[in-house]
Design an enzyme around this catalytic site. Sequence first.
Site, PDB file in Angstrom:
ATOM      1  N   CYS A 139      36.815  36.183  43.922  1.00 42.89           N
ATOM      2  CA  CYS A 139      37.797  36.142  42.233  1.00 42.89           C
ATOM      3  C   CYS A 139      36.611  35.358  41.282  1.00 42.89           C
ATOM      4  O   CYS A 139      36.002  35.232  41.726  1.00 42.89           O
ATOM      5  CB  CYS A 139      38.915  34.736  42.475  1.00 42.89           C
ATOM      6  SG  CYS A 139      39.023  33.437  42.541  1.00 42.89           S
ATOM      7  N   CYS A 164      42.089  38.881  41.928  1.00 42.06           N
ATOM      8  CA  CYS A 164      42.058  38.910  40.541  1.00 42.06           C
ATOM      9  C   CYS A 164      43.151  39.049  40.078  1.00 42.06           C
ATOM     10  O   CYS A 164      43.193  40.068  40.442  1.00 42.06           O
ATOM     11  CB  CYS A 164      40.560  39.068  39.428  1.00 42.06           C
ATOM     12  SG  CYS A 164      39.813  40.164  39.959  1.00 42.06           S
ATOM     13  N   CYS A 194      37.052  41.855  38.095  1.00 47.02           N
ATOM     14  CA  CYS A 194      36.373  41.385  39.570  1.00 47.02           C
ATOM     15  C   CYS A 194      35.082  41.715  39.589  1.00 47.02           C
ATOM     16  O   CYS A 194      34.810  42.501  39.182  1.00 47.02           O
ATOM     17  CB  CYS A 194      37.123  42.356  40.208  1.00 47.02           C
ATOM     18  SG  CYS A 194      39.447  41.294  39.776  1.00 47.02           S
TER      19      CYS A 194
END
Length: 157
Positions: A7, A79, A87
């Site tokens: 993330c 994410c 991302c």
Amino acid sequence: MNILFLCTGNSCRSILAEATFNHLAPAGWRAISAGSKPTGQVHPRSLALLAREGIATAGYASKSWENLPLTPDIVITVCGSAAGETCPAYLGQVVRSHWGVEDPAHAVGTDAEIDAAFMTAYRILRRRIEAFLALPLAELIGERARLQAELDRIGTL
């Protein structure tokens, strides 16, 4: 098999996924996490939630995706696309999937509302990890396309 949960900040979602996966995974499977722009610290609410769930928290740290200690076989970005985040793209011959989850680090409101945002993210990730671990993993390892399809399906749960 090594899984990388990726993330942006590597302080909440990817840490929750890494710790939960390692808590539930069978022998021979290991998760790590990283971020494209790591915050440098794990969010205290992430650690508190994991501890409440009986999941070990020692050794988890916010780290960059540029300095991985191993080569992952699977990369899962976590994410939240609804939050407009970008991302990072992980290069290499790995199976990739996106399991978007809203970032609880951006939650606002009362302590109870913020805690609820962390719990929501954790529950989504845990449900997806449990679904992944329920797959016939030994069969899927050699079937990249089928593994990809299953990972993508799980990302919608």
